[in-house]
Design a protein around this motif. Structure first.
Motif, PDB file in Angstrom:
ATOM      1  N   GLN A  29      -6.541  -8.561  -1.614  1.00 34.01           N
ATOM      2  CA  GLN A  29      -5.890  -8.199  -2.872  1.00 34.01           C
ATOM      3  C   GLN A  29      -6.854  -7.785  -3.984  1.00 34.01           C
ATOM      4  OE1 GLN A  29      -2.657  -7.856  -2.296  1.00 34.01           O
ATOM      5  NE2 GLN A  29      -2.634  -6.740  -4.217  1.00 34.01           N
ATOM      6  N   PRO A  30      -7.949  -8.508  -4.231  1.00 33.77           N
ATOM      7  CA  PRO A  30      -8.831  -8.103  -5.340  1.00 33.77           C
ATOM      8  C   PRO A  30      -9.790  -6.968  -4.968  1.00 33.77           C
ATOM      9  CG  PRO A  30      -9.633 -10.133  -4.374  1.00 33.77           C
ATOM     10  CD  PRO A  30      -8.337  -9.800  -3.678  1.00 33.77           C
ATOM     11  N   LEU A  31      -9.740  -6.512  -3.731  1.00 32.23           N
ATOM     12  CA  LEU A  31     -10.657  -5.484  -3.235  1.00 32.23           C
ATOM     13  C   LEU A  31      -9.967  -4.122  -3.183  1.00 32.23           C
ATOM     14  CD1 LEU A  31     -12.135  -7.647  -0.331  1.00 32.23           C
ATOM     15  CD2 LEU A  31     -13.050  -7.343  -2.654  1.00 32.23           C
ATOM     16  N   GLY A  75      -6.445  -3.778  -1.821  1.00 32.85           N
ATOM     17  CA  GLY A  75      -5.443  -4.261  -2.765  1.00 32.85           C
ATOM     18  C   GLY A  75      -5.131  -3.207  -3.817  1.00 32.85           C
ATOM     19  N   LEU A  76      -6.167  -2.521  -4.292  1.00 35.23           N
ATOM     20  CA  LEU A  76      -5.985  -1.442  -5.256  1.00 35.23           C
ATOM     21  C   LEU A  76      -5.127  -0.320  -4.675  1.00 35.23           C
ATOM     22  CD1 LEU A  76      -6.884  -0.233  -8.039  1.00 35.23           C
ATOM     23  CD2 LEU A  76      -8.785   0.812  -6.790  1.00 35.23           C
ATOM     24  N   MET A 112      -7.547   7.707   5.586  1.00 34.52           N
ATOM     25  CA  MET A 112      -8.741   7.170   6.223  1.00 34.52           C
ATOM     26  C   MET A 112      -9.056   5.754   5.747  1.00 34.52           C
ATOM     27  SD  MET A 112     -10.823  10.745   6.049  1.00 34.52           S
ATOM     28  CE  MET A 112     -12.375  10.197   6.711  1.00 34.52           C
ATOM     29  N   ALA A 113      -8.940   5.522   4.439  1.00 36.44           N
ATOM     30  CA  ALA A 113      -9.222   4.196   3.900  1.00 36.44           C
ATOM     31  C   ALA A 113      -8.194   3.165   4.377  1.00 36.44           C
ATOM     32  CB  ALA A 113      -9.250   4.252   2.375  1.00 36.44           C
ATOM     33  N   PHE A 114      -6.937   3.577   4.470  1.00 29.40           N
ATOM     34  CA  PHE A 114      -5.874   2.705   4.980  1.00 29.40           C
ATOM     35  C   PHE A 114      -6.201   2.291   6.414  1.00 29.40           C
ATOM     36  CE2 PHE A 114      -1.193   2.710   6.496  1.00 29.40           C
ATOM     37  CZ  PHE A 114      -1.000   1.384   6.173  1.00 29.40           C
ATOM     38  N   ALA A 115      -6.506   3.279   7.258  1.00 27.67           N
ATOM     39  CA  ALA A 115      -6.831   2.989   8.656  1.00 27.67           C
ATOM     40  C   ALA A 115      -8.096   2.151   8.778  1.00 27.67           C
ATOM     41  CB  ALA A 115      -6.982   4.296   9.435  1.00 27.67           C
TER      42      ALA A 115
END
Length: 134
Positions: free
Chosen positions: A13-15, A18-19, A55-58
């Motif tokens: 969450q704080p990373l 999370g954003l 890409m970031a999600f994966a």
């Protein structure tokens, strides 16, 4: 006692995940599933999910899968990622990512993540290699 999905979600969450709004829904040694709302700030000017957001999600899902398979005291980092863009997801919709391992070795793990739009159409296929650290 906190369940593993909730515990990992609290760590993310704080990373950056999370954003982005990554929401883990299933976490296991052979499968990680999450959803993400396609918000305007994650989109291109055309109102579709940006390739970097795919890409970031994966990357997050493959890293979570590796993390839960690590021996105690080990860490991980992505060393390679390959993305094939196939479809799109419109702003306001929700994408679902499903990550499964192709290889779980002592020094590397390889995860493949399928990202689908609300209609179930494949948007991207991401294969990444995670290095086992420590």
């Amino acid at each position: 006692m906190t369940d593993p999905v909730t515990a990992l979600q609290q760590r993310l969450q704080p990373l950056f995940p999370g954003l982005m709004g990554v929401q883990l829904t299933e976490v296991g040694p052979e499968r990680v599933v999450a959803t993400m709302l396609v918000r305007p700030e994650l989109c291109t000017t055309g109102g579709i999910l940006h390739g970097g957001a795919h890409m970031a999600f994966a990357d997050t899902l493959g890293a979570v899968g590796t993390f839960i398979n690590l021996p105690e005291g080990k860490g991980t980092t992505t060393v390679e990622s390959s993305t094939k863009f196939i479809g799109s997801a419109k702003v306001g919709s929700t994408v679902t990512g499903e990550s499964t391992p192709l290889h779980k070795g002592r020094t590397t793990m390889v995860w493949q993540t399928a990202i689908r739009n609300e209609q179930g159409k494949l948007c991207a296929m991401v294969t990444q290699t995670q290095l086992v650290l420590g």
